[in-house]
Design an enzyme around this catalytic site. Structure first.
Site, short mmCIF file in Angstrom:
data_model
loop_
_atom_site.label_atom_id
_atom_site.label_comp_id
_atom_site.label_asym_id
_atom_site.label_seq_id
_atom_site.Cartn_x
_atom_site.Cartn_y
_atom_site.Cartn_z
N PHE A 104 0.24 2.29 -6.42
CA PHE A 104 1.43 2.18 -5.32
C PHE A 104 0.90 2.78 -3.87
CE2 PHE A 104 5.28 3.46 -2.94
CZ PHE A 104 5.81 2.53 -3.28
N ASP B 245 4.03 -8.27 -5.55
CA ASP B 245 3.99 -7.53 -6.70
C ASP B 245 4.42 -8.37 -7.82
OD1 ASP B 245 3.65 -4.76 -7.93
OD2 ASP B 245 5.82 -4.65 -7.62
N GLU C 255 4.67 -11.64 3.99
CA GLU C 255 5.24 -10.96 3.17
C GLU C 255 3.93 -9.55 3.31
OE1 GLU C 255 7.09 -8.93 1.79
OE2 GLU C 255 7.53 -9.28 -0.23
N ASP C 256 4.53 -8.29 2.99
CA ASP C 256 3.46 -7.22 3.01
C ASP C 256 2.76 -7.28 1.62
OD1 ASP C 256 5.93 -6.29 1.43
OD2 ASP C 256 5.96 -4.53 2.49
N ARG D 112 5.64 4.05 6.90
CA ARG D 112 5.14 2.82 7.37
C ARG D 112 4.14 2.80 8.57
NH1 ARG D 112 8.82 -0.77 4.91
NH2 ARG D 112 10.79 0.09 4.66
P1 IMP Z 1 8.05 -8.16 -5.77
O1 IMP Z 1 9.40 -8.76 -5.53
O2 IMP Z 1 8.16 -7.28 -6.91
O3 IMP Z 1 6.93 -8.99 -5.54
O4 IMP Z 1 8.00 -6.93 -4.70
C1 IMP Z 1 7.68 -7.10 -3.37
C2 IMP Z 1 8.21 -6.05 -2.54
O5 IMP Z 1 8.06 -4.57 -3.37
C3 IMP Z 1 7.26 -5.75 -1.41
O6 IMP Z 1 7.83 -6.42 -0.42
C4 IMP Z 1 7.39 -4.31 -1.18
O7 IMP Z 1 8.34 -4.05 -0.33
C5 IMP Z 1 7.46 -3.74 -2.58
N1 IMP Z 1 6.33 -3.13 -2.99
C6 IMP Z 1 5.80 -3.52 -4.08
N2 IMP Z 1 4.45 -2.70 -4.24
C7 IMP Z 1 4.38 -1.85 -3.56
C8 IMP Z 1 3.52 -0.69 -3.18
O8 IMP Z 1 2.71 -0.50 -3.76
N3 IMP Z 1 4.05 -0.06 -2.03
C9 IMP Z 1 5.18 -0.10 -1.17
N4 IMP Z 1 6.06 -1.27 -1.48
C10 IMP Z 1 5.81 -1.93 -2.62
MG MG Z 2 9.60 -1.36 0.40
#
Ligand code: IMP
Ligand code: MG
Length: 174
Positions: A150, A101, A97-98, A163
């Site tokens: 962010f 969050d 995963e990138d 990206r």
């Molecule tokens: P989660 O489900 O809230 O943990 O979100 C994960 C996804 O939210 C990641 O795969 C990203 O695509 C997106 N995301 C969360 N924070 C950021 C950020 O700071 N920049 C860009 N994308 C983010």
């Molecule tokens: Mg995204």
């Protein structure tokens, strides 16, 4: 208007991802392939570098999940947009995963893939924003923990832009 501020340089990222590859290699010693499952699209650049940092044989697979829409905040609704092309039963799997969050995406995906009976299931995330967690997630490999800002670049986007930046940058409103 927005402005980019470098948070992690391409060089810092390269060094850490190389290290992560070595950490992962230490955990997989049987010579069986590890299925790296990248979450589209953000993880694709991290996955490409991580796979090449590893000596363990890998298979590269992708899965599509959407939770964010086009904005900066998660909708909280996680949806599968593209499933895997292959069965993972009996194989070692690492979800790649990138950024972790709220934790909603990985909670959903870990549960989904566990139901398919992989031999083992781990999670590698390039970034972690611990302050933002809503759902507890156990991750095995973390590149960097970062503050609640962010970020874009190294695969991460804002409305599909940025990206391809080599550095990881904070997107600041000005
Ligand atoms: P989660 O489900 O809230 O943990 O979100 C994960 C996804 O939210 C990641 O795969 C990203 O695509 C997106 N995301 C969360 N924070 C950021 C950020 O700071 N920049 C860009 N994308 C983010
Ligand atoms: Mg995204």
């Amino acid at each position: 208007m927005s402005k980019l501020r470098v948070l992690l340089s391409a060089e810092q990222i390269r060094t850490r991802v190389e290290e992560m590859g070595r950490e992962i290699d230490l955990d997989y010693t049987t010579g069986e392939p590890v299925y790296l499952i990248g979450i589209l699209k953000g993880a694709c650049i991290f996955l490409a570098d991580l796979a090449r940092a590893m000596k363990t044989p890998t298979r590269l697979e992708f899965i599509g999940i959407s939770s964010y829409g086009r904005g900066k905040t998660s909708s909280g609704q996680v949806q599968l947009t593209k499933d895997l092309d292959v069965p993972i039963e009996g194989h070692h799997v690492i979800i790649v995963e990138d950024i972790l969050d709220t934790g909603n995406t990985l909670t959903y995906l870990a549960k989904l893939l566990a139901q398919r009976h992989p031999k083992s299931l781990r999670i590698a995330t390039f970034l972690d924003k611990p302050e933002r967690r809503q759902a507890p997630v156990k991750v095995d490999y973390v590149g960097f923990a970062i503050p609640d800002e962010f970020v874009v670049g190294y695969g991460l986007d804002y409305a599909e832009d940025y990206r391809n930046l080599r550095d990881l940058c904070v997107l600041e409103e000005i």
